[in-house]
Design an enzyme around this catalytic site. Structure first.
Site, mmCIF file in Angstrom:
data_model
loop_
_atom_site.group_PDB
_atom_site.id
_atom_site.type_symbol
_atom_site.label_atom_id
_atom_site.label_comp_id
_atom_site.label_asym_id
_atom_site.label_seq_id
_atom_site.Cartn_x
_atom_site.Cartn_y
_atom_site.Cartn_z
ATOM 1 N N GLU A 36 -5.105 8.030 -5.784
ATOM 2 C CA GLU A 36 -5.676 6.815 -5.669
ATOM 3 C C GLU A 36 -6.937 6.616 -6.413
ATOM 4 O OE1 GLU A 36 -4.054 3.699 -5.377
ATOM 5 O OE2 GLU A 36 -2.278 4.700 -5.071
ATOM 6 N N TYR A 119 -8.792 -1.430 -0.635
ATOM 7 C CA TYR A 119 -7.612 -1.359 -1.509
ATOM 8 C C TYR A 119 -7.264 0.220 -1.098
ATOM 9 C CZ TYR A 119 -5.304 0.056 -5.455
ATOM 10 O OH TYR A 119 -4.179 0.629 -6.447
ATOM 11 N N ASP A 137 -4.947 -5.308 -6.191
ATOM 12 C CA ASP A 137 -5.913 -4.771 -7.132
ATOM 13 C C ASP A 137 -5.924 -6.225 -8.364
ATOM 14 O OD1 ASP A 137 -3.464 -4.608 -8.532
ATOM 15 O OD2 ASP A 137 -3.510 -2.503 -9.045
#
Ligand code: SF4
Length: 349
Positions: A36, A119, A137
């Site tokens: 990520e 996030y 996002d």
């Protein structure tokens, strides 16, 4: 609405799988976290090989925590945003040294790790622990702004939380990991910034923007990105086959990475010979030099600035004095041991 939206999205996801470079490999919290962080700054096609190389060298969080930061930065070389690599390393040390090597498993605890924002915490919480936290996002914001008719600017700080709430309401709680993967892919591949595929979109019947003829007006954006132009003149000083490198500090870009000393100017105009000479004298204690050549300009756009770099190869004709503490003379053979920004790698010093 939530059920229909989530169901249609999940059905689309099943029919349109997106193979990922790490498919088949381990996907625990550590691996999800690393992927990520890498994918926040690059496309899957570009970031995939970096991820695989990084994970091969640091297959466990312990191996990352105990590695020297210079080596971690070297494996990050070319990805940019080096503070992310430093935070990754710092967080790995916290997990190994303070949390007994156990990865935090709640959204709240994940958010306490350096470099882990909402996030990333949502991605780890959902993908690793199947918790219902939506990832939001830019792709997700665009899709939800269009689908729900969200007319406040998505750049307003208050909008982010509102969109997170919307996504939470729409989420299929039974399958948070699949929902998150589906909504991100859908935003990236179907509800694209320009010319979205509305004609074949499975959400079209209930899409506010399509049914109100305002697809092109959503999402609303206000902030314009400022872009600063910076001109870096790299002094590639050599003495007996070694090159002088500087480890950058401060709050500027490339913190902790090594580059040849830089003279920065505000325009494309080359610094005067006098400026070069006095800089070299300060750095090495000598002004007995021979100009060898200079490179063409290399241009590198970053998110808020565009860098123009040029490399000047200069040989010292007498022994330099002792370098300053953050400078080091490096042989060609040792060069790969020092993490360098992409521009310096491309400059082939
Ligand atoms: S109909 Fe068009 S604008 Fe609406 S969600 Fe689908 S692709 Fe996006």
């Amino acid at each position: 609405m939530a059920t229909t939206f989530a169901r249609q999205l999940l059905q689309w996801h099943i029919k349109n799988p997106r193979p990922l470079p790490w498919d088949g490999g381990p996907r625990d919290a550590y691996h999800i976290w690393v992927s990520e962080i890498i994918m926040q700054q690059t496309r899957i096609e570009q970031g995939g090989p970096y991820y695989l190389r990084f994970i091969k060298r640091f297959p466990t969080i312990k191996q990352l925590a105990t590695a020297p930061i210079d080596e971690v930065l070297r494996y990050w070389q070319g990805l940019g945003y080096y503070s992310r690599a430093r935070n990754l390393h710092k967080a790995a040390q916290i997990i190994v040294n303070d949390l007994g090597g156990v990865f935090p498993s709640t959204h709240e605890a994940l958010m306490k790790l350096p470099g882990v924002g909402e996030y990333t915490a949502a991605a780890i919480a959902s993908f690793a622990f199947n918790l219902p936290h939506p990832v939001v996002d830019g792709n997700v914001k665009r899709l939800l702004a269009r689908f729900t008719g969200f007319t406040t600017s998505i750049d307003e700080s208050s909008s982010h939380q509102k969109i997170v709430q919307l996504a939470t309401q729409l989420m299929q709680e039974k399958y948070p990991a699949e929902f998150n993967q589906a909504i991100m892919n859908f935003g990236a591949l179907v509800c694209t910034p320009k010319n979205p595929f509305c004609k074949t979109c499975p959400l079209s019947k209930k899409c506010y923007a399509l049914n109100n003829n305002c697809v092109e007006d959503l999402p609303v954006r206000t902030k314009k990105k400022t872009n600063t132009l910076r001109y870096f003149h790299f002094l590639v000083l050599s003495w007996k086959g070694k090159i002088l490198l500087h480890q950058r500090g401060g709050k500027d870009i490339w913190h902790g990475l090594y580059t040849p000393p830089i003279l920065e100017t505000k325009s494309t105009r080359k610094p005067s010979l006098k400026s070069f000479a006095s800089e070299i004298l300060v750095l090495t204690g000598t002004d007995k030099i021979q100009w060898v050549d200079s490179s063409d300009a290399i241009i590198q756009p970053l998110s808020h600035q565009t860098l123009h770099g040029r490399f000047y190869h200069i040989e010292l004709l007498e022994k330099p004095g002792k370098p300053f503490p953050d400078y080091v003379w490096v042989s060609k053979r040792q060069m790969d041991d020092f993490p360098k920004p992409k521009m310096v790698v491309e400059g082939e010093i």
